[in-house]
Design a protein around this motif. Structure first.
Motif, PDB file in Angstrom:
ATOM      1  N   VAL A 116      -6.917   1.929  -6.164  1.00  0.00           N
ATOM      2  CA  VAL A 116      -6.079   1.471  -5.055  1.00  0.00           C
ATOM      3  C   VAL A 116      -6.941   1.171  -3.833  1.00  0.00           C
ATOM      4  O   VAL A 116      -6.785   0.126  -3.185  1.00  0.00           O
ATOM      5  N   ASP A 117      -7.861   2.064  -3.516  1.00  0.00           N
ATOM      6  CA  ASP A 117      -8.761   1.825  -2.384  1.00  0.00           C
ATOM      7  C   ASP A 117      -9.558   0.544  -2.574  1.00  0.00           C
ATOM      8  O   ASP A 117      -9.762  -0.233  -1.630  1.00  0.00           O
ATOM      9  N   LEU A 140       0.935   6.838  -6.753  1.00  0.00           N
ATOM     10  CA  LEU A 140      -0.120   7.825  -7.001  1.00  0.00           C
ATOM     11  C   LEU A 140       0.433   9.242  -6.953  1.00  0.00           C
ATOM     12  O   LEU A 140       0.115  10.080  -7.812  1.00  0.00           O
ATOM     13  N   ARG A 141       1.252   9.517  -5.957  1.00  0.00           N
ATOM     14  CA  ARG A 141       1.853  10.858  -5.865  1.00  0.00           C
ATOM     15  C   ARG A 141       2.773  11.120  -7.048  1.00  0.00           C
ATOM     16  O   ARG A 141       2.797  12.227  -7.606  1.00  0.00           O
ATOM     17  N   CYS A 165       2.054   1.791  -3.473  1.00  0.00           N
ATOM     18  CA  CYS A 165       0.960   2.265  -4.332  1.00  0.00           C
ATOM     19  C   CYS A 165       0.680   3.743  -4.094  1.00  0.00           C
ATOM     20  O   CYS A 165       0.482   4.513  -5.045  1.00  0.00           O
ATOM     21  N   ASP A 166       0.647   4.149  -2.837  1.00  0.00           N
ATOM     22  CA  ASP A 166       0.413   5.564  -2.537  1.00  0.00           C
ATOM     23  C   ASP A 166       1.539   6.435  -3.084  1.00  0.00           C
ATOM     24  O   ASP A 166       1.306   7.545  -3.577  1.00  0.00           O
ATOM     25  N   ASP A 167       2.772   5.926  -3.008  1.00  0.00           N
ATOM     26  CA  ASP A 167       3.905   6.661  -3.559  1.00  0.00           C
ATOM     27  C   ASP A 167       3.772   6.796  -5.073  1.00  0.00           C
ATOM     28  O   ASP A 167       4.080   7.845  -5.652  1.00  0.00           O
ATOM     29  N   ARG A 227       0.842  -1.210   0.000  1.00  0.00           N
ATOM     30  CA  ARG A 227       0.000   0.000   0.000  1.00  0.00           C
ATOM     31  C   ARG A 227       0.872   1.253   0.000  1.00  0.00           C
ATOM     32  O   ARG A 227       0.552   2.245  -0.676  1.00  0.00           O
ATOM     33  N   ARG A 228       1.971   1.217   0.735  1.00  0.00           N
ATOM     34  CA  ARG A 228       2.866   2.388   0.744  1.00  0.00           C
ATOM     35  C   ARG A 228       3.428   2.651  -0.647  1.00  0.00           C
ATOM     36  O   ARG A 228       3.485   3.801  -1.109  1.00  0.00           O
ATOM     37  N   ARG A 238      -6.764   6.537  -7.700  1.00  0.00           N
ATOM     38  CA  ARG A 238      -6.833   6.492  -6.238  1.00  0.00           C
ATOM     39  C   ARG A 238      -7.974   5.578  -5.793  1.00  0.00           C
ATOM     40  O   ARG A 238      -7.837   4.799  -4.836  1.00  0.00           O
TER      41      ARG A 238
END
Length: 431
Positions: free
Chosen positions: A278-279, A248-249, A244-246, A241-242, A275
């Motif tokens: 990913v959720d 996205l940014r 994936c969030d990276d 998840r980290r 986003r």
């Protein structure tokens, strides 16, 4: 259909829904036009991003839309569809990547592909798609060899990967392939200066595609004994998840460096919808159009009871009722109250009790009989309308959503931090 960007049409709004469908249908028809009817099975939601990015940079121009004939997937309606180099590049990329997916399933021995004759036929189809994609890519100045090379390297990397191997080593071939495809849209659009930023966005998108696929398949792979990058490298879901969030940014920041003629749909898909994807993969979103179990123990919007957790569950008026303890209490709209329908304080409904001239219900369509309903159901099934478009129930004649409409749109809580200013592409009024 496959792909990680699967937007709910309720969220897109009319403008972006029409544009998204134009690119999706344009990709499908480009596959048919260049490679025959069978090639249309590789139509996918992610491939159309190549077409979207091309048009977003070049802007609308004569010849970028054409009117397609009736199609069962559109409820037998005509529609304007994307036409041109962006759709053809999307078709070439989709063919090559679909070929890779087929070979991957053959290597894993998934399902019927575990049988030698079927596996041999699948490999032959995959080789044909590789050649077809290469021909189309060459006509557009795009060398699909970079995609094929990435696919070929993937198997070797997976063989060597083990516990302790960084999962980004495994995702690198996918990142390289998508970076090349995204960057080439800048050449087609006549904006070569956009290529580095688009390559960066493509690299992050490839990382997301690989990781989300691994997350969604991890349980099934474990039960089937199939190889999974997260399991093989010992990567936890929290670390995935980290990453994936990276990603996205990274996509959001890269798109800020791109010069667009109209960024609306591209931004909507690659920032907001990604986003949501990913959720969805990590199970942190739900649909806002119907009550879900997460809304309460009893499945209702306020929990187990009719008023549990309701704003009126413990009001000073008692019994969860804002107008008092009785079913109607002091409500001004209770039966026989001054403002009740037909009460002394309200005018009579037009054209009689039913209000047929104004506020009455539309006339109810009679149900179809058994045989007539079966005939209609067969027609809807054979034309794919049951799966792919809003339709009338065969027997009830009520409006039904398509079976494949996996609506996951939640209540819009944008909290825009994407730098789009006034939230230009979000359907809500503001952030």
């Amino acid at each position: 259909m496959f792909g990680i960007v699967r937007p709910c049409t309720h969220r897109l709004g009319e403008r972006f829904k029409a544009e998204w469908m134009a690119h999706l249908c344009g990709l499908c028809l480009a596959l048919r036009g260049d490679h025959g009817q069978f090639a249309r099975i590789v139509t996918n939601y992610d491939g159309l991003l190549v077409s979207v990015l091309t048009e977003a940079q070049s802007g609308p121009a004569p010849g970028t839309r054409r009117t397609a004939g009736p199609c069962p997937l559109r409820g037998m309606r005509t529609a304007p569809v994307a036409n041109g180099e962006g759709a053809r590049l999307a078709a070439a990329v989709s063919l090559v990547l679909a070929s890779a997916k087929v070979r991957d399933h053959v290597a894993d021995g998934d399902g019927l592909l575990a049988r030698a004759p079927i596996a041999a036929a699948a490999r032959k189809v995959a080789r044909g798609w590789d050649r077809a994609g290469a021909r189309t890519g060459a006509s557009l100045g795009f060398d699909t060899a970079v995609l094929v090379d990435a696919v070929d390297r993937q198997a070797g990397i997976e063989t060597l990967a083990g516990a302790g191997t960084p999962v980004l080593v495994v995702t690198e071939p996918t990142e390289t392939a998508t970076a090349a495809a995204f960057a080439h849209t800048a050449q087609l659009a006549g904006r070569p200066g956009n290529a580095p930023a688009l390559a960066e966005a493509g690299r992050y998108f490839g990382r997301l595609a690989h990781l989300l696929d691994a997350v969604e398949d991890q349980a099934a792979d474990a039960s089937a004994g199939a190889w999974n990058p997260l399991t093989a490298t010992g990567t936890s879901l929290a670390e995935a998840r980290r990453l994936c969030d990276d990603a996205l940014r990274g996509i959001r920041l890269a798109l800020r460096e791109v010069e667009f003629a109209d960024a609306g749909l591209a931004h909507r898909l690659l920032v907001h919808e990604l986003r949501t994807s990913v959720d969805r993969a990590f199970g942190t979103s739900g649909c806002g159009h119907a009550p879900t179990a997460s809304a309460g123990q009893g499945g209702g919007p306020y929990g187990a009871g009719p008023y549990a957790s309701s704003p009126y569950a413990s009001t000073p008026h008692g019994s969860g009722n804002p107008y008092g303890g009785s079913p109607y209490g002091g409500s001004p709209y209770a039966p026989d109250a001054p403002h009740a329908p037909g009460g002394p304080g309200m005018p009579p409904p037009p054209m009689g009790p039913g209000g047929g001239g104004g506020g009455g219900r539309p006339p109810h369509k009679p149900r179809r009989g058994l045989l007539a309903g079966c005939a209609v159901a067969l027609g809807l099934f054979c034309t794919c309308q049951l799966c792919c478009t809003e339709h009338e129930g065969p027997w009830s004649r009520e409006k039904k959503d398509p079976w494949c409409d996996s609506c996951d749109c939640g209540n819009c809580n944008c909290n825009c931090d994407c730098g789009c200013g006034d939230c230009c592409c979000c359907p809500c009024d503001g952030c």
